[in-house]
Design a protein around this motif. Structure first.
Motif, PDB file in Angstrom:
ATOM      1  N   THR A  20       0.844  -1.187   0.000  1.00  0.00           N
ATOM      2  CA  THR A  20       0.000   0.000   0.000  1.00  0.00           C
ATOM      3  C   THR A  20       0.881   1.240   0.000  1.00  0.00           C
ATOM      4  OG1 THR A  20      -0.139   0.062   2.423  1.00  0.00           O
ATOM      5  CG2 THR A  20      -1.815  -1.214   1.249  1.00  0.00           C
TER       6      THR A  20
ATOM      7  N   ALA B  24      -8.199  -7.717   3.078  1.00  0.00           N
ATOM      8  CA  ALA B  24      -8.336  -7.506   1.621  1.00  0.00           C
ATOM      9  C   ALA B  24      -8.106  -8.801   0.843  1.00  0.00           C
ATOM     10  CB  ALA B  24      -7.375  -6.424   1.138  1.00  0.00           C
TER      11      ALA B  24
ATOM     12  N   LEU C  94      -5.193   1.455  -1.244  1.00  0.00           N
ATOM     13  CA  LEU C  94      -5.901   1.074  -0.017  1.00  0.00           C
ATOM     14  C   LEU C  94      -5.294   1.721   1.220  1.00  0.00           C
ATOM     15  CD1 LEU C  94      -6.601  -2.776  -0.209  1.00  0.00           C
ATOM     16  CD2 LEU C  94      -8.098  -0.897  -0.877  1.00  0.00           C
TER      17      LEU C  94
ATOM     18  N   GLN D 130      -9.537  -0.189   5.656  1.00  0.00           N
ATOM     19  CA  GLN D 130      -9.866  -1.542   5.211  1.00  0.00           C
ATOM     20  C   GLN D 130     -10.196  -2.430   6.407  1.00  0.00           C
ATOM     21  OE1 GLN D 130     -10.049  -2.749   2.023  1.00  0.00           O
ATOM     22  NE2 GLN D 130     -10.522  -4.829   2.685  1.00  0.00           N
TER      23      GLN D 130
ATOM     24  N   GLU E 210     -13.885  -4.135   7.270  1.00  0.00           N
ATOM     25  CA  GLU E 210     -14.037  -5.583   7.413  1.00  0.00           C
ATOM     26  C   GLU E 210     -14.606  -5.940   8.780  1.00  0.00           C
ATOM     27  OE1 GLU E 210     -10.534  -7.769   6.387  1.00  0.00           O
ATOM     28  OE2 GLU E 210     -10.416  -6.909   4.362  1.00  0.00           O
TER      29      GLU E 210
ATOM     30  N   ALA F 287     -10.925   1.292   0.512  1.00  0.00           N
ATOM     31  CA  ALA F 287     -11.261   0.002   1.118  1.00  0.00           C
ATOM     32  C   ALA F 287     -12.162  -0.777   0.176  1.00  0.00           C
ATOM     33  CB  ALA F 287     -11.955   0.192   2.465  1.00  0.00           C
TER      34      ALA F 287
ATOM     35  N   ALA G  21     -14.064  -4.272   1.046  1.00  0.00           N
ATOM     36  CA  ALA G  21     -14.266  -5.324   2.047  1.00  0.00           C
ATOM     37  C   ALA G  21     -15.368  -6.275   1.612  1.00  0.00           C
ATOM     38  CB  ALA G  21     -14.627  -4.700   3.391  1.00  0.00           C
TER      39      ALA G  21
END
Length: 453
Positions: free
Chosen positions: A51, A73, A107, A112, A116, A145, A147
């Motif tokens: 990332t 992810a 991301l 993220q 989630e 994100a 998810a």
């Protein structure tokens, strides 16, 4: 002649030594598990997926592909087979990764993880089959994100069902339901077909169309007349039938395509689905009306998020961007900046005066629209299976993040206001906490309507 024989003898001797070495090496590979040639060497030099902040999501360690953050992810990343990527980004960027190049994603690992976690809790609490969340940076279109739950850990993909490999946010299509109302009202405002204070007669049902007419219904009790603002507040299908009554079919169709529906997502390399709009030749009064409340069309969650991002971003459609360094399609204007400001105010009203506890956070301005869509099963709309949807952005006056949520097949409290809206609220709360933004004094809101869609 003797010299030629001597040279040939040396060459044959060298070949024999080389053959002997290869046999010994092959035996060592089998006996002691030493590296098995070029194939494993290629895996060892495979590039990493990282990332922007330097977090490593996938890398090679020895002859293994490792995902240090487990299921974070997971569906987006996909997984490796013996020699190449099989799903997700591992497959989409296989050639680049195999050449030893890294792939850098937009991301935000913290967002993220928050998406989630919230999604997992909600899907389990409402006994749903699955759900997805997409978060976009409003101005740039960066994907913050993606998810999906149930989660997927690519470290142990062989032991998991193929159904959890799927990146549903990019690939699954569904009817977006009443979330479309915000987009259609924005288009009607742009074309001067309505205003926020235009008043409509709104019985709980209404027949639309000529020869092939249909009766449309409202699910939430509301006053017998509604302004356009209240049509969104009460999510009135009947009200929307009035809003689009004089909207030319081709013109409304063009607005929906400009928002990205029925089109390929302009994001290179990554596999996404297109969704569906009925061909313009099939449009009539009924199709135009049902499209105005998100029925008879389909989209992915990524498409819905990007469409709502247009409202957040001053009327400009910005292509979503996931991988750094890739060319992004130039933005295009769908509605004017003034129209975008007006629809943001209306969608803020939906949250603050409609579902403040379900989708709002005290001291912060959030905006958005719910949807509760019946799922088509065997060619008919089911009375028991629903998609719970929410799309919105925040802060409402100067948006920084756009969020879209979809949860499928909940057995408990499946309405958008009961399921998707609280997911939006809780993910937004995590992002605002990350920003360390102070709350501000906001207008007091009416008591929430528990029946809001």
């Amino acid at each position: 002649m003797e010299m030629k024989i001597r040279v040939r003898s040396r060459v044959m001797h060298l070949i024999a030594l080389l053959a002997s070495f290869m046999l010994v090496w092959a035996y060592a590979q089998l006996e002691w598990g030493l590296p098995q040639g070029v194939r494993r060497a290629m895996v060892q030099v495979r590039g990493s997926i990282v990332t922007e902040d330097g977090s490593v999501l996938a890398r090679s360690v020895g002859d293994k592909r490792v995902y240090p953050n487990g299921s974070l992810a997971g569906q987006l990343l996909g997984m490796m087979g013996d020699t190449n990527g099989l799903e997700g980004l591992e497959a989409a960027y296989d050639a680049r990764l195999a050449a030893g190049q890294n792939v850098t994603l937009t991301l935000d690992p913290a967002i993220q993880a928050a998406a989630e976690g919230v999604l997992k809790s909600a899907v389990n609490a409402h006994q749903a089959e699955y759900g997805s969340v997409v978060a976009l940076d409003t101005k740039s279109g960066k994907v913050l994100a993606v998810a999906t739950y149930p989660s997927f850990d690519p470290n142990s993909w062989k032991s998991q069902s193929a159904s959890v490999w799927r990146n549903r946010a990019f690939l699954d299509t569904f009817e977006p339901g009443s979330t479309i109302k915000g987009l259609v009202v924005a288009a009607a405002l742009q074309e001067h077909l309505t205003t926020p204070t235009t008043v409509y007669d709104t019985p709980m049902s209404r027949r639309v169309g000529g020869r092939f007419s249909a009766v449309i219904h409202d699910a939430v009790q509301h006053p017998p007349t509604l302004t356009t603002q209240l049509v969104l507040r009460y999510s009135s299908n009947v009200g929307m039938s009035h809003v689009v009554e004089h909207f030319p079919n081709e013109q409304l169709y063009n607005y929906l395509t400009s928002y990205g529906f029925g089109q390929s997502v302009p994001m290179p390399t990554v596999r996404t689905s297109t969704g569906r709009l009925q061909p313009l030749r099939r449009w009539d009064d009924v199709v135009r009306t049902t499209n105005a409340f998100g029925q008879g069309m389909s989209a992915t969650l990524l498409q819905l998020a990007t469409a709502y991002n247009t409202l957040a971003n001053g009327g400009l459609y910005v292509a979503p961007r996931l991988v750094e360094g890739e060319v992004q399609q130039p933005p295009h204007e769908v509605i004017s900046a003034q129209t975008a400001r007006t629809i943001r105010e209306l969608l803020h009203y939906v949250v603050s005066n409609g579902i403040p506890h379900e989708a709002g956070i005290e001291g912060y301005d959030l905006a958005g629209k719910t949807g509760t869509a019946q799922v088509v099963v065997d060619g008919r709309y089911s009375d028991t299976i629903y998609d719970s949807v929410f799309a919105g952005f925040f802060p409402s006056e100067q948006p920084r993040v756009t969020l879209a949520v979809m949860v499928h097949g909940a057995k408990e409290a499946y309405h958008g206001s009961m399921l998707a809206a609280p997911i939006y609220r809780d993910v937004a709360a995590a992002i605002i906490s990350k920003w360390a933004e102070r709350p501000v004094q906001v207008k007091s809101a009416d008591a929430p309507n528990k029946n809001s869609q």
